[in-house]
Design a protein around this motif. Structure first.
Motif, PDB file in Angstrom:
ATOM      1  N   VAL A 105     -10.789   0.198 -24.812  1.00 37.44           N
ATOM      2  CA  VAL A 105     -11.132  -0.613 -23.338  1.00 37.44           C
ATOM      3  C   VAL A 105     -12.514  -0.608 -23.676  1.00 37.44           C
ATOM      4  CG1 VAL A 105      -8.943  -0.246 -22.422  1.00 37.44           C
ATOM      5  CG2 VAL A 105     -10.874   1.829 -22.662  1.00 37.44           C
ATOM      6  N   LYS A 120     -15.793  -1.908 -20.927  1.00 38.29           N
ATOM      7  CA  LYS A 120     -15.585  -3.415 -20.992  1.00 38.29           C
ATOM      8  C   LYS A 120     -15.093  -3.341 -22.441  1.00 38.29           C
ATOM      9  CE  LYS A 120     -18.826  -6.754 -21.527  1.00 38.29           C
ATOM     10  NZ  LYS A 120     -20.346  -7.291 -22.669  1.00 38.29           N
ATOM     11  N   PRO A 121     -13.644  -4.200 -22.232  1.00 34.78           N
ATOM     12  CA  PRO A 121     -12.519  -3.854 -23.176  1.00 34.78           C
ATOM     13  C   PRO A 121     -13.360  -5.139 -24.236  1.00 34.78           C
ATOM     14  CG  PRO A 121     -11.246  -4.311 -21.731  1.00 34.78           C
ATOM     15  CD  PRO A 121     -12.278  -4.295 -21.016  1.00 34.78           C
ATOM     16  N   ASN A 123     -11.733  -6.846 -26.701  1.00 33.53           N
ATOM     17  CA  ASN A 123     -11.126  -8.423 -27.067  1.00 33.53           C
ATOM     18  C   ASN A 123      -9.710  -8.770 -25.715  1.00 33.53           C
ATOM     19  OD1 ASN A 123      -8.938  -6.251 -28.027  1.00 33.53           O
ATOM     20  ND2 ASN A 123      -9.219  -6.625 -30.001  1.00 33.53           N
ATOM     21  N   ASN A 124      -9.096  -9.661 -26.152  1.00 37.17           N
ATOM     22  CA  ASN A 124      -7.691  -9.372 -25.361  1.00 37.17           C
ATOM     23  C   ASN A 124      -6.832  -8.371 -25.160  1.00 37.17           C
ATOM     24  OD1 ASN A 124      -8.547 -12.308 -24.383  1.00 37.17           O
ATOM     25  ND2 ASN A 124      -6.794 -13.317 -25.224  1.00 37.17           N
ATOM     26  N   TRP A 127      -7.972  -6.227 -23.019  1.00 34.24           N
ATOM     27  CA  TRP A 127      -7.805  -6.793 -21.557  1.00 34.24           C
ATOM     28  C   TRP A 127      -6.872  -6.025 -21.098  1.00 34.24           C
ATOM     29  CZ3 TRP A 127     -10.996  -6.681 -18.503  1.00 34.24           C
ATOM     30  CH2 TRP A 127     -12.559  -7.085 -18.509  1.00 34.24           C
ATOM     31  N   SER A 128      -5.681  -6.401 -21.634  1.00 29.51           N
ATOM     32  CA  SER A 128      -4.266  -6.851 -21.335  1.00 29.51           C
ATOM     33  C   SER A 128      -3.802  -5.184 -21.219  1.00 29.51           C
ATOM     34  CB  SER A 128      -3.018  -6.852 -22.653  1.00 29.51           C
ATOM     35  OG  SER A 128      -3.130  -5.901 -24.299  1.00 29.51           O
ATOM     36  N   LEU A 130      -5.740  -2.344 -20.704  1.00 27.49           N
ATOM     37  CA  LEU A 130      -6.408  -2.350 -19.603  1.00 27.49           C
ATOM     38  C   LEU A 130      -5.395  -2.619 -18.185  1.00 27.49           C
ATOM     39  CD1 LEU A 130      -9.044  -1.009 -18.084  1.00 27.49           C
ATOM     40  CD2 LEU A 130     -10.744  -2.752 -17.747  1.00 27.49           C
ATOM     41  N   GLY A 131      -4.907  -4.094 -18.628  1.00 27.83           N
ATOM     42  CA  GLY A 131      -4.275  -4.041 -17.062  1.00 27.83           C
ATOM     43  C   GLY A 131      -3.639  -3.242 -16.206  1.00 27.83           C
TER      44      GLY A 131
END
Length: 238
Positions: A105, A120-121, A123-124, A127-128, A130-131
């Motif tokens: 993350v 600032k994640p 990759n995807n 991001w998931s 961090l979600g």
């Protein structure tokens, strides 16, 4: 004090380490059918049955990380919606929630990231995760662990010399975990910053050196974390 601890994702690599870690606590490893993270009622029924004090949330969609670019529905459902569901279920019953996030993350450029640094994640996948963090942060009876770990023995025959990280082996993280049960907020969990080659060479003298191409970046060049907070906690518990 002995706790009842429910662990999601018990069939995963790290979950298997926890099954073999000696602890005074009583651990529960429900199946996906018994404890469906996409169904709040399923979780509440299991809570009613065993009355856990703590939920450690490991379950989710992880590797290979490239699949998060192709299967975004799965990534969103398991890592974001699933974590949000667990958070809501835990909040209804005031059960402590410990969520395993990732060091990815952080931006992965300058390294030595502490828990308050901007995110600032990479990759995807990140991001998931961090979600998932976003929902957990809303619930104050929680702990987010940004973890940097890998399997023992190191699974690759080659290791990057120009990529820096904070790896710990999974069995080491398993032992640390039970010393953090009473903590809240966010804690970086990892080892000392070093390049991956030096980390792997300690247990495999024959590992080969490789270099990550700056035009083909697979993992961040420096995702190392500042683990002073973790070390302070472990020192107080020793």
């Amino acid at each position: 004090m002995k706790k009842k601890i429910l662990i999601t994702g018990g069939t995963g690599r790290f979950g298997n380490h926890l099954k073999h870690t000696i602890t005074k606590h009583k651990l529960f490893f429900p199946t996906k059918k018994q404890f469906n993270i996409l169904n709040i009622n399923s979780m509440l029924r299991y809570f009613k049955k065993i009355k856990p004090d703590i939920v450690i949330h490991l379950a989710g969609f992880s590797r290979p990380m490239e699949l998060h670019d192709k299967e975004i529905n799965k990534s969103i459902n398991l890592n974001i919606k699933g974590t949000a569901n667990i958070t809501m279920a835990c909040s209804q019953k005031n059960i402590k929630l410990i969520y395993f996030s990732t060091h990815y993350v952080y931006p992965g450029i300058n390294g030595n990231y502490n828990e308050e640094d901007p995110l600032k994640p990479f990759n995807n996948y990140a991001w998931s995760k961090l979600g998932g963090e976003c929902s957990v942060m809303l619930y104050k009876n929680s702990l987010i662990l940004r973890v940097c770990m890998t399997e023992r023995p190191f699974v690759h025959k080659k290791a990057f010399t120009n990529v820096k990280t904070s790896f710990l082996y999974q069995d080491e993280v398993a032992k640390i975990l039970f010393k953090l049960l009473n903590k809240k907020g966010i804690i970086n969990v990892g080892g000392n910053a070093q390049n991956i080659y030096n980390f792997a060479k300690k247990e495999n003298k024959n590992i080969k050196k490789i270099y990550q191409n700056k035009n083909l970046i697979k993992i961040p060049f420096d995702s190392s974390m500042n683990v002073k907070k973790l070390k302070k906690i472990l020192k107080l518990n020793s």
